[in-house]
Design a protein around this motif. Structure first.
Motif, PDB file in Angstrom:
ATOM      1  N   PHE A  34       0.828  -1.204   0.000  1.00  0.00           N
ATOM      2  CA  PHE A  34       0.000   0.000   0.000  1.00  0.00           C
ATOM      3  C   PHE A  34       0.863   1.255   0.000  1.00  0.00           C
ATOM      4  O   PHE A  34       0.505   2.263  -0.625  1.00  0.00           O
ATOM      5  N   GLY A  35       2.003   1.218   0.708  1.00  0.00           N
ATOM      6  CA  GLY A  35       2.891   2.382   0.696  1.00  0.00           C
ATOM      7  C   GLY A  35       3.439   2.671  -0.685  1.00  0.00           C
ATOM      8  O   GLY A  35       3.617   3.832  -1.066  1.00  0.00           O
ATOM      9  N   GLU A  36       3.703   1.625  -1.474  1.00  0.00           N
ATOM     10  CA  GLU A  36       4.163   1.802  -2.851  1.00  0.00           C
ATOM     11  C   GLU A  36       3.077   2.386  -3.731  1.00  0.00           C
ATOM     12  O   GLU A  36       3.349   3.157  -4.662  1.00  0.00           O
ATOM     13  N   ALA A  37       1.829   2.014  -3.461  1.00  0.00           N
ATOM     14  CA  ALA A  37       0.747   2.296  -4.398  1.00  0.00           C
ATOM     15  C   ALA A  37      -0.033   3.563  -4.087  1.00  0.00           C
ATOM     16  O   ALA A  37      -0.428   4.293  -5.006  1.00  0.00           O
ATOM     17  N   THR A  38      -0.262   3.854  -2.811  1.00  0.00           N
ATOM     18  CA  THR A  38      -1.254   4.876  -2.503  1.00  0.00           C
ATOM     19  C   THR A  38      -1.043   5.458  -1.113  1.00  0.00           C
ATOM     20  O   THR A  38      -0.207   4.979  -0.332  1.00  0.00           O
ATOM     21  N   GLY A  39      -1.808   6.487  -0.811  1.00  0.00           N
ATOM     22  CA  GLY A  39      -1.843   7.065   0.517  1.00  0.00           C
ATOM     23  C   GLY A  39      -3.079   6.620   1.261  1.00  0.00           C
ATOM     24  O   GLY A  39      -3.767   5.669   0.875  1.00  0.00           O
ATOM     25  N   VAL A  40      -3.389   7.342   2.332  1.00  0.00           N
ATOM     26  CA  VAL A  40      -4.508   6.956   3.194  1.00  0.00           C
ATOM     27  C   VAL A  40      -5.830   6.988   2.442  1.00  0.00           C
ATOM     28  O   VAL A  40      -6.640   6.053   2.531  1.00  0.00           O
ATOM     29  N   ALA A  41      -6.063   8.071   1.674  1.00  0.00           N
ATOM     30  CA  ALA A  41      -7.338   8.196   0.962  1.00  0.00           C
ATOM     31  C   ALA A  41      -7.528   7.054  -0.024  1.00  0.00           C
ATOM     32  O   ALA A  41      -8.603   6.425  -0.081  1.00  0.00           O
ATOM     33  N   GLY A  42      -6.494   6.777  -0.810  1.00  0.00           N
ATOM     34  CA  GLY A  42      -6.588   5.677  -1.768  1.00  0.00           C
ATOM     35  C   GLY A  42      -6.760   4.338  -1.080  1.00  0.00           C
ATOM     36  O   GLY A  42      -7.492   3.462  -1.566  1.00  0.00           O
ATOM     37  N   ALA A  43      -6.103   4.178   0.081  1.00  0.00           N
ATOM     38  CA  ALA A  43      -6.230   2.916   0.820  1.00  0.00           C
ATOM     39  C   ALA A  43      -7.656   2.712   1.317  1.00  0.00           C
ATOM     40  O   ALA A  43      -8.208   1.605   1.240  1.00  0.00           O
ATOM     41  N   LEU A  44      -8.250   3.787   1.825  1.00  0.00           N
ATOM     42  CA  LEU A  44      -9.630   3.685   2.296  1.00  0.00           C
ATOM     43  C   LEU A  44     -10.574   3.306   1.158  1.00  0.00           C
ATOM     44  O   LEU A  44     -11.430   2.427   1.305  1.00  0.00           O
ATOM     45  N   ILE A  45     -10.407   3.961   0.019  1.00  0.00           N
ATOM     46  CA  ILE A  45     -11.262   3.664  -1.135  1.00  0.00           C
ATOM     47  C   ILE A  45     -11.025   2.234  -1.623  1.00  0.00           C
ATOM     48  O   ILE A  45     -11.962   1.502  -1.948  1.00  0.00           O
ATOM     49  N   ALA A  46      -9.752   1.833  -1.658  1.00  0.00           N
ATOM     50  CA  ALA A  46      -9.417   0.481  -2.119  1.00  0.00           C
ATOM     51  C   ALA A  46     -10.061  -0.571  -1.235  1.00  0.00           C
ATOM     52  O   ALA A  46     -10.612  -1.563  -1.727  1.00  0.00           O
ATOM     53  N   TRP A  47     -10.022  -0.365   0.079  1.00  0.00           N
ATOM     54  CA  TRP A  47     -10.602  -1.357   0.980  1.00  0.00           C
ATOM     55  C   TRP A  47     -12.129  -1.355   0.912  1.00  0.00           C
ATOM     56  O   TRP A  47     -12.759  -2.410   1.082  1.00  0.00           O
ATOM     57  N   VAL A  48     -12.715  -0.191   0.665  1.00  0.00           N
ATOM     58  CA  VAL A  48     -14.174  -0.157   0.483  1.00  0.00           C
ATOM     59  C   VAL A  48     -14.561  -0.957  -0.756  1.00  0.00           C
ATOM     60  O   VAL A  48     -15.496  -1.776  -0.730  1.00  0.00           O
ATOM     61  N   ALA A 216      -8.137  11.358 -11.143  1.00  0.00           N
ATOM     62  CA  ALA A 216      -7.206  10.536 -11.921  1.00  0.00           C
ATOM     63  C   ALA A 216      -6.120   9.938 -11.042  1.00  0.00           C
ATOM     64  O   ALA A 216      -5.778   8.747 -11.163  1.00  0.00           O
ATOM     65  N   SER A 217      -5.551  10.729 -10.129  1.00  0.00           N
ATOM     66  CA  SER A 217      -4.468  10.209  -9.286  1.00  0.00           C
ATOM     67  C   SER A 217      -4.988   9.160  -8.307  1.00  0.00           C
ATOM     68  O   SER A 217      -4.349   8.126  -8.094  1.00  0.00           O
ATOM     69  N   ILE A 218      -6.142   9.409  -7.729  1.00  0.00           N
ATOM     70  CA  ILE A 218      -6.713   8.446  -6.784  1.00  0.00           C
ATOM     71  C   ILE A 218      -7.082   7.159  -7.504  1.00  0.00           C
ATOM     72  O   ILE A 218      -6.850   6.054  -6.995  1.00  0.00           O
ATOM     73  N   TYR A 219      -7.646   7.274  -8.712  1.00  0.00           N
ATOM     74  CA  TYR A 219      -8.001   6.071  -9.471  1.00  0.00           C
ATOM     75  C   TYR A 219      -6.751   5.229  -9.748  1.00  0.00           C
ATOM     76  O   TYR A 219      -6.769   4.005  -9.590  1.00  0.00           O
ATOM     77  N   GLY A 220      -5.676   5.899 -10.159  1.00  0.00           N
ATOM     78  CA  GLY A 220      -4.444   5.167 -10.438  1.00  0.00           C
ATOM     79  C   GLY A 220      -3.895   4.494  -9.193  1.00  0.00           C
ATOM     80  O   GLY A 220      -3.409   3.355  -9.253  1.00  0.00           O
ATOM     81  N   GLN A 221      -3.963   5.192  -8.066  1.00  0.00           N
ATOM     82  CA  GLN A 221      -3.481   4.608  -6.810  1.00  0.00           C
ATOM     83  C   GLN A 221      -4.326   3.401  -6.404  1.00  0.00           C
ATOM     84  O   GLN A 221      -3.794   2.362  -6.007  1.00  0.00           O
ATOM     85  N   VAL A 222      -5.631   3.543  -6.507  1.00  0.00           N
ATOM     86  CA  VAL A 222      -6.526   2.444  -6.114  1.00  0.00           C
ATOM     87  C   VAL A 222      -6.322   1.237  -7.021  1.00  0.00           C
ATOM     88  O   VAL A 222      -6.257   0.094  -6.554  1.00  0.00           O
ATOM     89  N   ARG A 223      -6.213   1.471  -8.313  1.00  0.00           N
ATOM     90  CA  ARG A 223      -6.015   0.356  -9.242  1.00  0.00           C
ATOM     91  C   ARG A 223      -4.727  -0.399  -8.919  1.00  0.00           C
ATOM     92  O   ARG A 223      -4.677  -1.625  -9.049  1.00  0.00           O
ATOM     93  N   ALA A 224      -3.701   0.327  -8.467  1.00  0.00           N
ATOM     94  CA  ALA A 224      -2.426  -0.310  -8.163  1.00  0.00           C
ATOM     95  C   ALA A 224      -2.496  -1.221  -6.941  1.00  0.00           C
ATOM     96  O   ALA A 224      -1.591  -2.026  -6.722  1.00  0.00           O
ATOM     97  N   THR A 225      -3.563  -1.091  -6.149  1.00  0.00           N
ATOM     98  CA  THR A 225      -3.702  -1.949  -4.961  1.00  0.00           C
ATOM     99  C   THR A 225      -4.511  -3.207  -5.239  1.00  0.00           C
ATOM    100  O   THR A 225      -4.588  -4.095  -4.379  1.00  0.00           O
TER     101      THR A 225
END
Length: 497
Positions: A34-48, A216-225
């Motif tokens: 998760f540290g490689e892919a995203t921050g807190v916001a992206g992590a929250l969205i990814a887990w949702v 766009a940045s959040i989508y890319g981060q979430v996809r990477a997780t």
């Protein structure tokens, strides 16, 4: 194999099978991935997204366990019932191969963990030493888990467990239950220590992942997780695979939901609390298992050792669970004549011996293949997920088909609509995962699916049945072309492993 109730699995044992299958190596890799892919916001969205999608898939498993109690092999049986013999075979093959590859990732991580530990005889103290394992000296053995020594030691463990399982599935399941309890303890203690060491400023600084906040940045981060969230949820259907051993059929669904929700809570907390222990770049730069590095940052070197020991217990337990899962699927496919009948053979202890031999031979082959990969752990994790997606997608589609046609046993229309929504969400989620992983892993999967079809041809000829229907020929040709392209890509270097 005896079917007496006293030898069947209770709800706690089935739940332990789900937790044991899900809690393996992946949970210990979450901070870095998760540290490689995203921050807190992206992590929250990814887990949702991942939590919702996999919860809906778990509910589909629960519904199918009730709607189709005669289907006793879970993922594989649902695909066959809904879409025909070859689809069922591909589901069994993909699930089985993915489980074998997942076991390889376990071994890589175990050996990588050994590579973090140095034991100094003088003073009897443990310290963390980067990239080598030493016993009173500087003897490099295991590196990042992909050295010749790592493969040799992994092979010893592989075949030791193999012969243990040959003594009986029920005995191995009891050991798995004990291992499941043992490996949850260090994870819970990790959460307690990291929560006490939580730093709000670090958590806030990592909120947007070091990028400008945008869709766009959040989508890319979430996809990477997506690859790692898929991997850590694999095994959610573990109770379904063992449904033929359940004392009560309804326990299958209950164990699936209970195990899923418990593990989801653990994974979300591990991910989010880690952002409060270290800055995101530090998380991203950690060696795996990164949970060890996070706890070390909070409590000192002993924390890394503590997590490393917990990981070894956890991963060995998960390896046992996945070995049982893989052999069970192969055995069941042979019993229903979708694999060669040879693999339905059992030994005098009731263990699926022939299926187990092929399973661990496959693991051995992929263990050797790790010597030729630039990042063996990441490759095995992502390929495990890719191999599991086709079986998951077919299961979700089968649930969608049942709900669409209204097979609700006279229950209220509102409940039927709920089943339809859950199956639709699960289908969309698994299809999105296939897209998120990308073409590379589809092609690598085809390299397994196409030649693996030889087992299907063998089975059909045993029965003197037509090999393919017209539509099945199309599927086989697509898989063959994909395999050819994948092999060419590997040979030319356009597909990197």
């Amino acid at each position: 194999m005896s079917e007496s109730s006293e030898k069947k699995f209770s709800l706690p044992i089935l739940t332990a099978m789900v937790v044991g299958s899900m809690v393996g190596s992946g949970i210990f890799m979450l901070p870095r991935r998760f540290g490689e892919a995203t921050g807190v916001a992206g992590a929250l969205i990814a887990w949702v997204i991942a939590g919702t999608g996999m919860f809906m898939l778990a509910r589909v498993v629960q519904t199918l366990a009730v709607r189709k109690p005669e289907l006793d092999a879970g993922v594989y049986a649902y695909a066959k019932e809904g879409f025909g013999d070859y689809a069922g075979f591909l589901s069994a093959l993909g699930y089985w191969a993915g489980t074998c590859i997942g076991n390889v990732s376990y071994f890589v991580l175990i050996m990588s963990t050994f590579g973090l530990i140095k034991y100094t005889l003088v003073g009897r103290t443990y310290v963390i030493v980067g990239d080598r394992y030493s016993l009173g000296g500087q003897l490099e053995l295991f590196g990042a888990g992909d050295t010749v020594a790592a493969v040799v030691f992994s092979s010893i463990i592989l075949w030791a467990v193999h012969f243990m399982v040959l003594r009986g599935v029920k005995q191995a399941a009891a050991i798995n239950t004990i291992a499941t309890v043992a490996k949850i303890i260090p994870i819970v203690l990790f959460l307690v220590f990291v929560a006490f060491g939580f730093k709000a400023d670090l958590f806030t600084a990592s909120f947007w992942g070091g990028q400008e906040a945008s869709v766009a940045s959040i989508y890319g981060q979430v996809r990477a997780t997506m690859a790692v969230t898929l991997f850590v949820f694999l095994g959610v259907e573990g109770a379904s695979v063992y449904s033929r051993y359940a004392k009560r059929r309804e326990d299958v669904g209950a164990a699936t939901i209970m195990g899923f929700l418990g593990v989801l809570c653990l994974m979300v907390l591990i991910t989010l609390l880690s952002y409060g222990a270290l800055a995101r770049p530090d998380l991203a730069g950690m060696r795996q298992p990164s949970m060890a590095g996070v706890l070390e940052a909070v409590v000192g070197p002993w924390g890394a050792l503590f997590i490393s020991i917990g990981l070894i217990i956890s991963v060995l337990g998960a390896f046992l669970s996945w070995t049982l899962l893989a052999a069970e699927v192969l055995w069941t496919a042979a019993k229903t004549k979708d694999m060669p009948t040879f693999f339905a053979r059992e030994n005098r202890n009731g263990a699926p011996a022939a299926a187990l031999w092929l399973t661990n031979a496959m693991v051995q082959v992929f263990l050797i293949a790790t010597l030729f990969s630039a990042d063996a752990l990441r490759l095995m994790v992502d390929l495990t997920g890719a191999m599991s997606l086709i079986p998951y997608l077919l299961m979700a589609l089968f649930g969608l088909m049942l709900a669409w046609h209204g097979q609700s046993n006279g229950e209220a229309a509102a409940q039927q609509r709920g089943e339809l929504v859950r199956a639709a969400v699960a289908t969309v989620y698994t299809a999105f995962l296939i897209y998120a992983l990308g073409m590379k892993f589809l092609l690598l999967s085809a390299i397994i699916y196409a030649p693996g079809t030889l087992l299907y041809i063998w089975a059909r000829r045993e029965q003197q049945r037509r090999i393919f229907s017209s539509s099945e020929w199309v599927v086989f040709l697509v898989a063959t072309v994909g395999a050819a392209v994948g092999i060419y890509g590997l040979a030319t270097g356009s597909i990197a492993i």
